[in-house]
Scaffold this motif. Sequence first.
Motif, PDB file in Angstrom:
ATOM      1  N   PHE A 162      -2.432  78.377 -48.516  1.00 36.02           N
ATOM      2  CA  PHE A 162      -1.194  79.011 -48.074  1.00 36.02           C
ATOM      3  C   PHE A 162      -0.563  78.495 -46.926  1.00 36.02           C
ATOM      4  O   PHE A 162       0.324  77.737 -46.624  1.00 36.02           O
ATOM      5  N   GLY A 181      -7.507  83.890 -37.465  1.00 31.84           N
ATOM      6  CA  GLY A 181      -6.617  82.904 -37.942  1.00 31.84           C
ATOM      7  C   GLY A 181      -5.658  83.180 -38.887  1.00 31.84           C
ATOM      8  O   GLY A 181      -4.910  82.201 -39.455  1.00 31.84           O
ATOM      9  N   GLU A 182      -6.080  84.226 -39.661  1.00 32.62           N
ATOM     10  CA  GLU A 182      -5.678  84.472 -40.994  1.00 32.62           C
ATOM     11  C   GLU A 182      -3.905  84.786 -41.053  1.00 32.62           C
ATOM     12  O   GLU A 182      -3.462  85.316 -40.083  1.00 32.62           O
ATOM     13  N   TYR A 183      -3.301  84.078 -42.141  1.00 29.54           N
ATOM     14  CA  TYR A 183      -1.856  84.063 -42.177  1.00 29.54           C
ATOM     15  C   TYR A 183      -1.435  84.650 -43.410  1.00 29.54           C
ATOM     16  O   TYR A 183      -0.610  85.812 -43.355  1.00 29.54           O
ATOM     17  N   GLY A 184      -1.886  84.125 -44.408  1.00 29.15           N
ATOM     18  CA  GLY A 184      -1.222  84.370 -45.756  1.00 29.15           C
ATOM     19  C   GLY A 184      -1.190  85.838 -46.177  1.00 29.15           C
ATOM     20  O   GLY A 184      -0.233  86.540 -46.532  1.00 29.15           O
ATOM     21  N   PRO A 206      -6.410  83.072 -53.787  1.00 32.48           N
ATOM     22  CA  PRO A 206      -5.565  82.481 -52.589  1.00 32.48           C
ATOM     23  C   PRO A 206      -4.942  83.736 -51.697  1.00 32.48           C
ATOM     24  O   PRO A 206      -4.669  84.732 -52.022  1.00 32.48           O
ATOM     25  N   THR A 207      -4.762  83.354 -50.528  1.00 34.40           N
ATOM     26  CA  THR A 207      -4.403  84.569 -49.508  1.00 34.40           C
ATOM     27  C   THR A 207      -3.026  85.097 -49.896  1.00 34.40           C
ATOM     28  O   THR A 207      -2.691  86.253 -49.509  1.00 34.40           O
ATOM     29  N   ALA A 208      -2.086  84.012 -50.421  1.00 29.51           N
ATOM     30  CA  ALA A 208      -0.645  84.737 -50.656  1.00 29.51           C
ATOM     31  C   ALA A 208      -0.712  85.821 -51.677  1.00 29.51           C
ATOM     32  O   ALA A 208      -0.321  86.946 -51.566  1.00 29.51           O
ATOM     33  N   VAL A 209      -1.963  85.693 -52.795  1.00 29.70           N
ATOM     34  CA  VAL A 209      -2.008  86.725 -53.725  1.00 29.70           C
ATOM     35  C   VAL A 209      -2.515  87.893 -53.373  1.00 29.70           C
ATOM     36  O   VAL A 209      -1.937  89.032 -53.417  1.00 29.70           O
ATOM     37  N   SER A 240      -7.288  78.298 -37.339  1.00 27.16           N
ATOM     38  CA  SER A 240      -6.289  79.019 -38.272  1.00 27.16           C
ATOM     39  C   SER A 240      -5.250  78.072 -38.940  1.00 27.16           C
ATOM     40  O   SER A 240      -5.107  76.890 -38.503  1.00 27.16           O
ATOM     41  N   ARG A 263     -12.461  84.204 -38.882  1.00 23.66           N
ATOM     42  CA  ARG A 263     -11.634  84.221 -40.090  1.00 23.66           C
ATOM     43  C   ARG A 263     -10.288  84.832 -40.168  1.00 23.66           C
ATOM     44  O   ARG A 263      -9.311  84.696 -40.143  1.00 23.66           O
ATOM     45  N   PRO A 310      -0.528  83.603 -35.374  1.00 25.50           N
ATOM     46  CA  PRO A 310      -0.150  82.634 -36.432  1.00 25.50           C
ATOM     47  C   PRO A 310       1.466  82.679 -36.907  1.00 25.50           C
ATOM     48  O   PRO A 310       1.983  81.439 -36.812  1.00 25.50           O
ATOM     49  N   ILE A 326       3.449  81.329 -34.257  1.00 19.79           N
ATOM     50  CA  ILE A 326       3.182  79.774 -34.035  1.00 19.79           C
ATOM     51  C   ILE A 326       4.392  79.198 -35.234  1.00 19.79           C
ATOM     52  O   ILE A 326       5.078  78.372 -35.145  1.00 19.79           O
ATOM     53  N   MET A 327       4.239  79.711 -36.212  1.00 23.81           N
ATOM     54  CA  MET A 327       5.144  79.633 -37.572  1.00 23.81           C
ATOM     55  C   MET A 327       6.668  79.637 -37.091  1.00 23.81           C
ATOM     56  O   MET A 327       7.392  78.843 -37.266  1.00 23.81           O
ATOM     57  N   ILE A 344       0.973  88.098 -43.556  1.00 26.18           N
ATOM     58  CA  ILE A 344       2.503  88.351 -43.447  1.00 26.18           C
ATOM     59  C   ILE A 344       3.129  88.984 -44.248  1.00 26.18           C
ATOM     60  O   ILE A 344       4.083  89.786 -44.128  1.00 26.18           O
ATOM     61  N   PHE A 345       2.492  89.218 -45.458  1.00 26.26           N
ATOM     62  CA  PHE A 345       3.255  90.133 -46.473  1.00 26.26           C
ATOM     63  C   PHE A 345       3.524  91.680 -46.099  1.00 26.26           C
ATOM     64  O   PHE A 345       4.125  92.519 -46.354  1.00 26.26           O
TER      65      PHE A 345
END
Lengths: 295, 624, 291
Positions: C229, A224-227, A121-124, C124, A221, A244, A247-248, A230-231
């Motif tokens: 996510f 558009g990547e976000y997760g 998962p991208t957040a991890v 995205s 890929r 992204p 936009i958020m 951002i960290f």
Amino acid sequence: MDAREEPVKRRRTGGRRLPGGSVLPGFGLSLGIALLYLGLIVLIPLSTVFLKTFTLTGSEFLAKVSSPRALAAFQLSFTAAFVGASVNAVFGVIVAWVLERYRFPGRRLVDSMVDLPFALPTAVAGIALASVYAGNGWIGRWLEPLGLKVAYTPLGIMVALTFIGLPFVVRTVQPVLRDIDPEVEEAAASLGAGRWTTFFRVLLPELLPAVATGFVLAFARALGEYGSVIFIAGNLPMKSEIVPLLIMIQLEQYDYAGATAIALVFLLASFALLFLINFLSWRRQRGSLREEVAS
Amino acid sequence: MSIVVEALIKRYAGHPVVNNVSLEVADGELFVLLGSSGSGKSTLLRMIAGLTEVDGGRVLLHGRDVTDLPPARRGVGFVFQSYALFRGMTVAENVEFALSIRGVAKAVRRSRREELLEMVGLAGLHGRMPRQLSGGQQQRVALARALAHQPEVLLLDEPFGALDAKVRTELRRTIREIQRELKIATIFVTHDQEEAFELADRLAVLSFGRLLEAGPPEELYLRPETEMVANFLGSANLMVGESTAEGVRLGPVHFPLSTRADGNGARRVQVLFRPEDVALRAAPDELACPVLGEAVVDHRAFIGSFERLRLRLPPLQGVRTIAPPVPFGSAEIQVEVSRTQDQARRFPLRPGDAAWVGVQRVHALVHPGMRFLLLTDGTSRSSAALSLGAELARLAHARVTLLGSGGAEPLDEDSLRAARERLGSGLAAIDVRPSAEPPGEAVATEVEREPCDLVVLALPDEAPADGLALAEKVVAGGQHHVLLVPAGFAGPVPTRFLVCVAVGEPGKEDVAFTGRLARHLAAEATILTVLPEAEEADRAERFLEGSRRAMARLGVRVETRIRQGAVVDEIVAQIVEGGHDLVVVGVPLPGRPREISLGPLLPRLLPDLGHRPVLIIRSPEVAS
Amino acid sequence: MMVGNRLGRPVGAAEGAERYGPLTEPRWVRWLLTAVALGFLGLFLVVPLVLVFTKAFAGGWAAYLEALRDPVALAAVRLTLLVAVLTVPVNLVFGLAAAWAIAKFRFRGKNLLITLIDLPFSVSPVVAGMIFVLLFGAQGWLGPWLSAHDVKIIFAVPGIVLATMFVTAPLVARELIPLLQSQGDDEEEAALTLGASGWQTFFRVSLPKVRWGLLYGVVLCNARAMGEFGAVSVVSGHIRGLTNTLPLHVEILYNEYQLTASFAVASLLTLLALVTLVLKSLIEWKTSRSR
């Protein structure tokens, strides 16, 4: 060539025109389900981006997408995605080469590890990379004395996007490398070519289409990547804010029009990339199809 | 000589796939390597090109030793079965590849390319991509590409294997013309006998890694020296007969033959006649050649310009057919005949008709070929012996007779069939014979019927003394040698023989048979003699040197050792030191053949051998 | 016994073996390239992976279990499972239908359909979430109607499920299309001539042939559904205990500097990823053996 690929009218089945040109059942049902689902889940929701944008006038739209903050975000997103994909193009070829050509203990394990960015998962990935490359992190602490700050800078974004795009080049190049007939290399050797010549003149031209496909996939890929970003990004407007995220933020501020305008530009870029990917793989397939016909 | 290959060896997992092959190809000669798949012909070619590592031997191209050179520096042109064209390059770029990496100027490359494409019949197609060409055209491009850098030799690895018949014929002609024009030494690998005959100046037949014979196609077809070649090139009628002072005999029929068969009066001889050498008439007096007898037509097939017949003859006293094979248990004789349509019209025959069979021309094989007798008792004890025996037979091209003898009662069919399956495929010929007699007697009966060269016996782990007793009986019962295979043997084919001799031994026979076997297995041999502490080593050295030379003449790598001390201890020590995996001992034959003793050496040696097979050689010379 | 070794082709050309000298690189080049490749993968894959578990257990087992036993964390686990249970079967049916239509029939616009199936891949995740906000949000097209009928989609479970479905839509279909295409129609046609009905042909002939690819598609779809996510972040509203999936929970804990708890939850998701990779390897091993 497969009979299925030929134009419909050439195949005559006693006057009866088969649905989908095949005796197999389920054409209407399967196509119906596919179209219905795609329509409901993908197409109708996506169309809102366009419809929403049409509520803006031309100048409003331009103002939204060409604000300094938006432009900075666009520039950062594209640059970082490009760098990440480029790093992956180079190292991806090396990794694919090593995995396909050399035998070493743990090769199978390493090979399956390559898919980790697909499955994690991208957040991890984001929190892990941020911790590793932070100033006090496992790797960051060695880089910081050298003047290299990774986390919370654009460099960090590139690291995250390299991680995210890592499997693409490896996985597109591997099968091509595997399918190259060893006799082609032997032929080059018997004609007097050394290993470097053989690689650059014989192998690399065969690999390049796959590398290009993998590069574009990784780029799309990463864009558009976000997760995972951002960290580690720091998220400072104008400095380390990716599209992204912008936009958020605008969504959270209920600036739907602004978010949609930027998203539209972004979507169009995605469509262009999708087209490019399909074009690249179509060209590769056509090449191999022609070969089948000739032999 | 353009291409010289000296004693080339290649092993995969210890198994020789190219086994001590030597050959020479003259300037401008087109040499064809013919063999079935797995015969090692492609591996041999790839070793010449440097594409496959060499385990032993040398390759010389125009006198230059290239054995250790990488393929890029050997100056060979290689054509692959899969064409192996560079897919991303045009035809022109493919052909010019070798020149461009050598930095040849563009104009020169261009004219050379034009010349080559013209030569292979593709003028004007230089702008095409390989995938836009047919298979035949692609192979023409590959040929032009291989010739661009003017290689000293041209190597073609089944170049037409993937093409259909018509294209093959055209390409064959192209290759022949180009090769004549360029006068380039060429080796062409194929499994297609017709292709080999049509192209070859000389051809060589390879089988299981060994080069059996080489020579002009006609010579090999009409006068082969070995059974394998006789069978491999065209169809053959091959029978076991006897050689006499004036020629050869097949049963009562005598063929006058100015034979080249060895003068030492070998009794058994293999007689070959080709299907077209057979004459068929309605009555015996119409035949102007020796008559085999009256036969019945079994099959008839029309094959274009020829007619092919299979006829069945009643048994002839003392004659056994090898090819075509006869059904199990039958003593009848089958004969393969081919006739021109003209001959067929004059004397039409259909299945069931009778005809008198005459033979216009026969040829006696110089090397009669070996025959191994493999003994099975139907239990797992003999399975190691069967596996090893069959593997040796494959490598030595020996015919195999599987003799089933259970001792008290005859073997049932199932265990015999299981034993047969253990032998595997790829054997020159297999004969399965159940016997109701106990093993020793069964072997005696069988060799009475037809002598053999080697009997392979199992040595039961739990009762080695019984095994030795049987071996003693078997050695006494004929002119053959015996291979004892311990039931626990599980190794690969032995490659390091230890030949144990006492001074005075070994006789000619020891060296001859051991050397022959070692050559077939690509094995090395060490000849050992053990002297008592006090004795002088001079005489022993001279003696061993004689044996060494005799064996080296057969192409076997051989060394000698003299040890001093107690015989059994020293032999065991040498086995360990030298890493030997097969022990050869000679058995001196006393005056009366039925009183052979294997003692005292073997019973004492056996417990220390640790599942190594033992070859027991009869030494008639020592007896005199 | 030893017949298998008697290859016409060199062992070097066979899979699983090193090549022979002239056809490979000098030893030092091989070492260097291997070191570069492993170093690259180590830096980007292994180090972060190891870090997750190290940080998760930084406070010992007790702290680890406590982070997982937290009611909010448990609620996140439940929601994540619910999303997967709803999303995966729907995408499975869609994937089968789409793959069947594309692999077995000719029709106009087939290439367009393939492109459409790929579309969610190149959108995205944030945009993917956004479009559902535009559609169902308070200011969205259907917003007024939904609030009038008291149906909550955005900042509620349905929105999360929809966004997840969008993101994972291509996965099963993408796995199946090439598989079905490569296997041809011979067996299906044979079954039809033997009197099988359409469904029988599908379930007894076609499906068993592609079962491993299908399984992999499902596994991948599941992993993405549980780990998504960006899209979920947009539509969830981050309501603790109600609309927080596991990845969102990780984010919240991380942002609140509860690092150990954050990595503890993250380690669950990492395990999920590792299990996915193991299954993938097993499936690849299976298919390469059955071939």
